[in-house]
Structure formats: C-alpha cells, structure tokens
Design a protein around this motif. Sequence first.
Motif, short mmCIF file in Angstrom:
data_model
loop_
_atom_site.label_atom_id
_atom_site.label_comp_id
_atom_site.label_asym_id
_atom_site.label_seq_id
_atom_site.Cartn_x
_atom_site.Cartn_y
_atom_site.Cartn_z
N ILE A 74 38.96 43.41 28.11
CA ILE A 74 38.67 44.56 28.75
C ILE A 74 39.75 44.79 30.12
CG2 ILE A 74 36.35 44.86 28.26
CD1 ILE A 74 35.55 43.25 30.61
N VAL A 75 40.32 43.41 30.37
CA VAL A 75 41.30 43.53 31.63
C VAL A 75 42.51 44.63 31.07
CG1 VAL A 75 42.55 41.51 31.25
CG2 VAL A 75 42.43 42.24 33.60
N LYS A 76 42.58 44.56 29.74
CA LYS A 76 43.88 45.20 29.22
C LYS A 76 43.56 46.77 29.46
CE LYS A 76 44.72 42.00 25.61
NZ LYS A 76 44.34 41.67 24.25
N ALA A 77 42.33 47.16 29.63
CA ALA A 77 42.02 48.66 29.81
C ALA A 77 42.29 48.98 31.06
CB ALA A 77 40.81 48.96 29.45
N VAL A 78 42.20 48.00 32.29
CA VAL A 78 42.58 48.50 33.31
C VAL A 78 43.98 48.88 33.36
CG1 VAL A 78 42.90 47.37 35.67
CG2 VAL A 78 41.01 46.57 34.10
N GLU A 79 44.91 48.51 32.86
CA GLU A 79 46.38 49.03 32.74
C GLU A 79 46.37 50.29 32.40
OE1 GLU A 79 48.84 46.92 34.15
OE2 GLU A 79 47.11 45.94 34.48
N VAL A 80 45.67 50.60 31.38
CA VAL A 80 45.51 52.01 30.88
C VAL A 80 45.11 52.97 31.90
CG1 VAL A 80 44.79 53.60 29.13
CG2 VAL A 80 45.17 51.12 28.38
N SER A 114 41.25 40.25 39.48
CA SER A 114 39.97 40.78 38.98
C SER A 114 38.95 39.76 38.53
CB SER A 114 40.02 41.87 37.89
OG SER A 114 40.82 41.39 36.83
N ARG A 115 39.08 38.56 38.22
CA ARG A 115 38.09 37.53 38.08
C ARG A 115 37.26 37.40 39.32
NH1 ARG A 115 42.50 33.41 35.47
NH2 ARG A 115 43.67 34.42 37.11
N GLU A 116 37.75 37.84 40.55
CA GLU A 116 36.92 37.98 41.77
C GLU A 116 35.59 38.79 41.33
OE1 GLU A 116 37.49 39.25 46.43
OE2 GLU A 116 39.16 38.43 45.06
N ILE A 117 36.02 39.95 40.76
CA ILE A 117 34.93 40.79 40.41
C ILE A 117 33.60 40.26 39.63
CG2 ILE A 117 34.32 42.89 39.20
CD1 ILE A 117 36.94 43.95 40.25
N LEU A 118 34.17 39.52 38.26
CA LEU A 118 33.61 38.95 37.30
C LEU A 118 32.49 37.90 37.97
CD1 LEU A 118 34.33 39.04 34.36
CD2 LEU A 118 35.47 36.86 34.77
#
Length: 385
Positions: A74-80, A114-118
């Motif tokens: 899902i982290v890949k979608a952040v780039e999009v 973003s692992r901080e959010i996780l």
Amino acid sequence: MQNFDFYNPTHIIFGKDRLASINENIPVNATVLITYGGGSAKRSGLIDKIKMALGNRKIYEFGGIEPNPKYETIVKAVEVVKNEQVDFLLAVGGGSVIDGTKFIAAASKFDGDSREILKGGYTPLPVEEVVPFGTVLTLPATGSEMNPTAVISYEHAKYFFSSPLLFPKFSVVDPTITFTLPQKQVANGVIDAFIHVTEQYLTFPVDGRVQDRMAEGILQTLIEIGGTSVSEPENYDARANHVWSATMALNGLIGCGVPQDWSTHFIGHELTAMFGIDHGQTLAIILPSLLVVRREQKRAKLLQYAERVWHIDTGSEEEKIDQAIQKTRGFFESLGVKTHLSEYGIGADKIPAIVEQLKAHGMTAISETGDLTLEISQKILESSM
Ligand code: NZQ
Ligand code: ZN
C-alpha cells in the motif's frame, strides 16, 4: 454505564442500485484514485460501473491490495497520490482494501517514515488532515466502512491504528455487490461480525441496557440469517441483514459506555500473521476456548447470553454456560468454519511460538480488565486444539 463520547460522521448509502450516488458525494473537480484488491471487483464489472458513476473526473487506479494488506504494497499508492495530485480516494473492496486505503489517506499527508502511522494504535495520527475517502463495500465483515480503524500487516505482525480523521466520508453498502463472494468469505464475514459483538458484550455487566439489547439483537440476527447468507448467495433479505449487522457490529455504537475485551482478536491476529489463517477463521478457533477458560470472569454476561441470545432457560448455571458455549461453536461449524487449531494443520508444538509473538507485540495484559496474561493465552490456545 461508563462515560463515553460517540462520534460517527460516515454517510451510509445502503441498498440496491446506489452506485450513482457516488457522483453526488465526491467533489466534481476531484482527481480520484480507485483502490481495489486482487481483481474480483474488476472481473465482476464493478470497477467499470464505478468509473461510469465518476463521469468526467480524472481517475487513477491502484489494484493488488491483498487480504491482510501489507505495508510494502500500500505504501506504493502513496507515491501515486503525491505525484498525480489525487484529492479523493475511493476504496472498492472488503476490510483489506478499505484499511489499506485508510493508511494511504494518512500517509499521503505525512512527510516522515510512514511506518510511524502503522504502529500508532490509538495515539493521534502524526498529521493534521488526511486525503478524504469513500468506500464501496464488497464484503460484509469488518465494519471498516463505518469505523476509523485499520489493520495492516508488516514483518509478520498485524498493526492497528485508529483516528477520528479516518472515518470514510461515505460508504456505498449495496448487498447485491456482495453476491459474488465465495461461500468461505461469507461465512468468515458472519463470524467476524458476531465476534465484534461478543468482544463488546461478553465482559461484565455495567447496566448498559441499550447497548446490551442492541448487541443481543445483532447476535440473534446473525444466528437467524447466517446460514442462509452462506448457502443462498443471492437471497437479498438474508444478505441485507448480514451486511447491516456487520456494519452495526463495529461502528462504535454498541461499544459506547461498556467494557470491551479484544483478546480473541489479539490472539487471532497472531494466527493470521504466523500461519496465514483467515481473520474470521482465527476468531472461530479462539472464541469458544476463550469462553471456556474465562467463564468465571464472564459468568454474569455468559448467563445473560445463554438466556437472551440462545433462549436456554433450563438447567443449572454451569449447564447454561456450557450449552451457550457449545451452541456458539456449533453455529460457527454450521457455517462450514472449523473451530479447532489442529484442523488447520497447526500442532500443539507451535503454541510456545505463538505465545512468544504475543509477548513480542506487548499482548501480556489483555482482556476487559487487563488480567489476561501470557499464561492464560497459552491455556486458551491449548484448549483450542
Ligand atoms: O482481493 P479480491 O480479488 O477483491 O478478493 C477478495 C479477497 O480475496 C475477496 N472478495 C471481496 N469482496 C468480494 C470478493 N470476492 C468476490 N466478490 C466480492 N464481492 O474476499 C477476499 C477477502 O477480502 P478481505 O478484504 O481481506 O476480507 P475482510 O473484509 O474480511 O477483511 C479482512 C481484513 O480486515 C481486518 C483484518 O485484520 C483483515 O486484515 N480487520 C479490520 C477491522 C477494522 N478496520 O475495523 C476490524 C476487523 O476485526 C479486522 O481485524
Ligand atoms: Zn474482526
């Protein structure tokens, strides 16, 4: 009854043929990213219908969000979202896609790791705002369509985070969209919803009469229609009741002002992370044995459950509780879901490693009173063989 705050701003758009209303609920000039799973929503033609409803808006797609969504995916979608200036997300799927989209919504507004959010749990998100999102629900189970929580997998563990910023703006909840589900997923969904209710109900009494009776109403509904929802996939009335039960089970309402015990979920999460057992199946394995091991702590509510949900009104207190637990296990099995860990090919030799994982994830004092230690988790696992 304990003090509580209740806040739930999600607009539910329920019933047949509601996709057109997506158009009224997303800003006309929005650039939209549609997120989806392994392809069921493509194959059924649902994504095409949604694109029609979105009209002339600029649309991007991000597919491939797997069950028990992985951070790495899902982290890949952040780039999009960042590169294409996406300003609205539309999750099309079950709990995994919706949870993944909640992560994307928050991580897209965050500049740090973003692992901080996780790993945030109930701590406030490290962002002031998230990308707004809506959902089109395809699987009735998690309640994610009307709650602000997400569960994401990372390095063989499941992490959850929850924030008032993460309520969907709207959710289209059309039971007919769920008709294409395989029976196994429908059964998992009934059990997940059932156990969301028991985690907020089978604790100790605090005279929360409204909450108790709503919880009992959802449990009785699931018992009444669960079998039909599984065996007759296009029975609209059964499925509509299943879907609404699942949404109501975990949108915050029945948990207001009452103790909660998420132990079945916490232990179950380890079984998914270690062995890939479906979320609903893990709960069907753990709950019956947890009730056996915890019958003293839960005695008063177990008796209420026996009498009001299962209508068991003869026998001693012990017999009533025994029967209620047996009927619970029998209900899960009647849906085709196995309730013993050994039936999933997991031997007792794995229990120490499961307990180790609970320890590693800080699950050392769980339950409605925080008295459920690793030793008790071990007993529950042993009794689930
Ligand atoms: O990926 P696709 O191809 O879409 O297939 C999915 C997936 O394989 C399929 N499916 C979904 N809708 C379908 C369909 N197949 C045919 N027709 C349809 N209409 O079903 C499979 C499972 O989907 P998934 O989203 O993983 O299931 P579920 O809704 O049970 O979600 C499970 C996830 O939610 C988390 C769980 O931990 C797990 O990661 N939870 C989230 C919660 C929350 N946000 O509040 C609470 C829950 O307790 C739970 O922990
Ligand atoms: Zn669940």
